[in-house]
Design an enzyme around this catalytic site. Structure first.
Site, mmCIF file in Angstrom:
data_model
loop_
_atom_site.group_PDB
_atom_site.id
_atom_site.type_symbol
_atom_site.label_atom_id
_atom_site.label_comp_id
_atom_site.label_asym_id
_atom_site.label_seq_id
_atom_site.Cartn_x
_atom_site.Cartn_y
_atom_site.Cartn_z
ATOM 1 N N MET A 23 36.410 92.121 83.420
ATOM 2 C CA MET A 23 35.774 91.715 84.689
ATOM 3 C C MET A 23 35.175 92.904 85.438
ATOM 4 O O MET A 23 35.004 92.854 86.661
ATOM 5 C CB MET A 23 36.806 91.016 85.589
ATOM 6 N N SER A 24 34.871 93.973 84.729
ATOM 7 C CA SER A 24 34.333 95.156 85.423
ATOM 8 C C SER A 24 33.250 95.813 84.580
ATOM 9 O O SER A 24 32.686 95.195 83.684
ATOM 10 C CB SER A 24 35.479 96.151 85.696
ATOM 11 N N HIS B 53 45.855 99.149 92.889
ATOM 12 C CA HIS B 53 44.681 99.992 92.666
ATOM 13 C C HIS B 53 44.549 100.903 93.876
ATOM 14 O O HIS B 53 44.159 100.457 94.947
ATOM 15 C CB HIS B 53 43.399 99.141 92.583
ATOM 16 N N HIS C 261 48.705 88.898 84.880
ATOM 17 C CA HIS C 261 48.400 90.257 85.323
ATOM 18 C C HIS C 261 49.576 91.179 85.021
ATOM 19 O O HIS C 261 49.394 92.369 84.793
ATOM 20 C CB HIS C 261 48.076 90.242 86.823
ATOM 21 N N ASN D 116 45.844 92.691 76.437
ATOM 22 C CA ASN D 116 46.376 91.365 76.061
ATOM 23 C C ASN D 116 45.400 90.750 75.072
ATOM 24 O O ASN D 116 44.247 91.177 74.998
ATOM 25 C CB ASN D 116 46.478 90.461 77.308
ATOM 26 N N HIS E 81 35.912 95.255 92.425
ATOM 27 C CA HIS E 81 35.416 94.302 91.431
ATOM 28 C C HIS E 81 34.587 93.210 92.100
ATOM 29 O O HIS E 81 34.789 92.890 93.268
ATOM 30 C CB HIS E 81 36.593 93.648 90.698
ATOM 31 N N ALA F 128 40.541 97.696 81.532
ATOM 32 C CA ALA F 128 41.479 96.847 80.798
ATOM 33 C C ALA F 128 40.690 95.633 80.330
ATOM 34 O O ALA F 128 39.814 95.147 81.047
ATOM 35 C CB ALA F 128 42.618 96.411 81.714
ATOM 36 N N TYR G 244 34.863 90.095 91.509
ATOM 37 C CA TYR G 244 35.712 88.938 91.850
ATOM 38 C C TYR G 244 36.401 89.090 93.197
ATOM 39 O O TYR G 244 36.913 88.119 93.756
ATOM 40 C CB TYR G 244 36.752 88.649 90.746
ATOM 41 N N GLU G 245 36.419 90.300 93.726
ATOM 42 C CA GLU G 245 37.037 90.484 95.046
ATOM 43 C C GLU G 245 36.156 89.919 96.149
ATOM 44 O O GLU G 245 36.579 89.834 97.300
ATOM 45 C CB GLU G 245 37.313 91.967 95.287
ATOM 46 N N SER H 191 42.839 100.310 85.384
ATOM 47 C CA SER H 191 44.246 99.919 85.528
ATOM 48 C C SER H 191 45.216 100.888 84.859
ATOM 49 O O SER H 191 45.126 101.129 83.670
ATOM 50 C CB SER H 191 44.474 98.542 84.886
HETATM 51 N N1 HPA Z 1 40.111 88.558 80.456
HETATM 52 C C1 HPA Z 1 39.370 89.152 81.430
HETATM 53 N N2 HPA Z 1 39.678 90.309 81.968
HETATM 54 C C2 HPA Z 1 40.758 90.942 81.504
HETATM 55 C C3 HPA Z 1 41.562 90.409 80.498
HETATM 56 C C4 HPA Z 1 41.222 89.142 79.942
HETATM 57 O O1 HPA Z 1 41.886 88.594 79.049
HETATM 58 N N3 HPA Z 1 42.566 91.304 80.283
HETATM 59 C C5 HPA Z 1 42.362 92.336 81.128
HETATM 60 N N4 HPA Z 1 41.256 92.134 81.866
#
Ligand code: HPA
Length: 275
Positions: free
Chosen positions: A214-215, A64, A250, A238, A86, A116, A88-89, A33
């Site tokens: 998530m990656s 992306h 996001h 975050n 990813h 990220a 999740y996609e 990201s």
């Molecule tokens: N959780 C999962 N994936 C993420 C997060 C999070 O807080 N921040 C960026 N990718």
């Protein structure tokens, strides 16, 4: 999908990319990201859209971009992924790790992975960078599941040093030289796409995780399978759920990635110089 079909698809992509360049780079950088622009600075570069590479998965996430950039960084040949797909996609693990297989087959020896992540460790502030020392696979699936691809590696790959120690040390010393207060820690991968609940983050913390994302974990399994050395850096975009005083979004992830982009890029660039 059976191995024969999967290998055929890998070989098609390998063949396409191999005829594009005289020599394929041995260094891969996966730009997560906000970092994609870095590859625009490569010298003598060639940009190849994922759309043009046979069987390459295309990201469905807005923002992306999907390009492969092959060029020179400090005189070294490097291939960069601008964007990745990813789990999740909705892609299967084999689809998610298709690019990793292709690069490994093309002779990539070292992979620099960025992502990220949410900060779980209470010492982390938003915007921190963390060298990934190890991971916990909590995605509920494994990239190497299914019949083993014998031409790539063994059935039961060792993961004792999934993130190469000497590359981690190099990343740390490059960060120190740049006066970046870099963190080190364990990355836990969840499938997403929901962010975690506070209870899940308490669990992850109890399990020893410092950051959540998530990656990365699927690719790292495939690289370890075939002996590609990995180094990974997370941008703590975050604080994780329940630690953050605000709701997760996001937008916050993107804002922080954008804010940290300069320093993150400098780190990766200096690391590649030292490699
Ligand atoms: N959780 C999962 N994936 C993420 C997060 C999070 O807080 N921040 C960026 N990718």
């Amino acid at each position: 999908m059976n191995n024969e079909q999967y290998l055929k698809e890998i070989n098609e992509a390998v063949g396409y990319l191999a005829q594009k360049v005289e020599k394929f780079p041995e260094i891969l950088v996966i730009l997560g990201s906000g970092l994609g622009d870095y590859a625009d600075t490569f010298k003598n570069k060639m940009v190849i859209s994922y759309n043009d590479i046979p069987n390459f998965p295309k990201s469905t996430v807005v923002g992306h971009s999907g390009n492969l950039v092959i060029g020179e960084v400090h005189g070294k040949l490097v291939v960069a992924m601008q964007g990745r797909v990813h789990f999740y996609e909705g892609y299967s693990m084999r689809e998610v790790t298709f690019p990793a297989r292709v690069f490994s087959a093309l002779g990539v020896k070292k992979a620099v992975i960025t992502n990220a992540a949410g900060g779980i460790n209470r010492d982390f502030l938003t915007g921190a960078l963390m060298i990934i020392t190890d991971h916990i696979n909590f995605m509920g699936d494994n990239a190497l599941k299914g019949p083993n691809l014998e031409t790539f590696g063994p059935r039961f790959p060792d993961m004792s040093e999934a993130y190469n120690l000497s590359l981690r040390n190099k990343m740390k010393s490059v960060a120190d030289n740049l006066n970046i207060n870099i963190k080190e820690g364990v990355y836990i991968a969840m499938s997403g796409p929901t962010y975690e609940t506070p209870a899940e983050i308490r669990m992850a913390s109890a399990l020893g995780a410092d950051a959540v994302g998530m990656s990365t974990v699927p690719e790292v399994a495939v690289f370890n399978h075939s002996g590609v050395e990995v180094v990974g850096v997370s941008c703590i975009t975050n604080l994780a759920a329940g630690i953050s005083e605000t709701k997760l979004s996001h937008d916050e992830v993107k804002e922080t990635a954008e804010r940290v982009k300069g320093i993150f890029t400098e780190l990766i660039d200096n690391f590649l110089r030292e490699l």
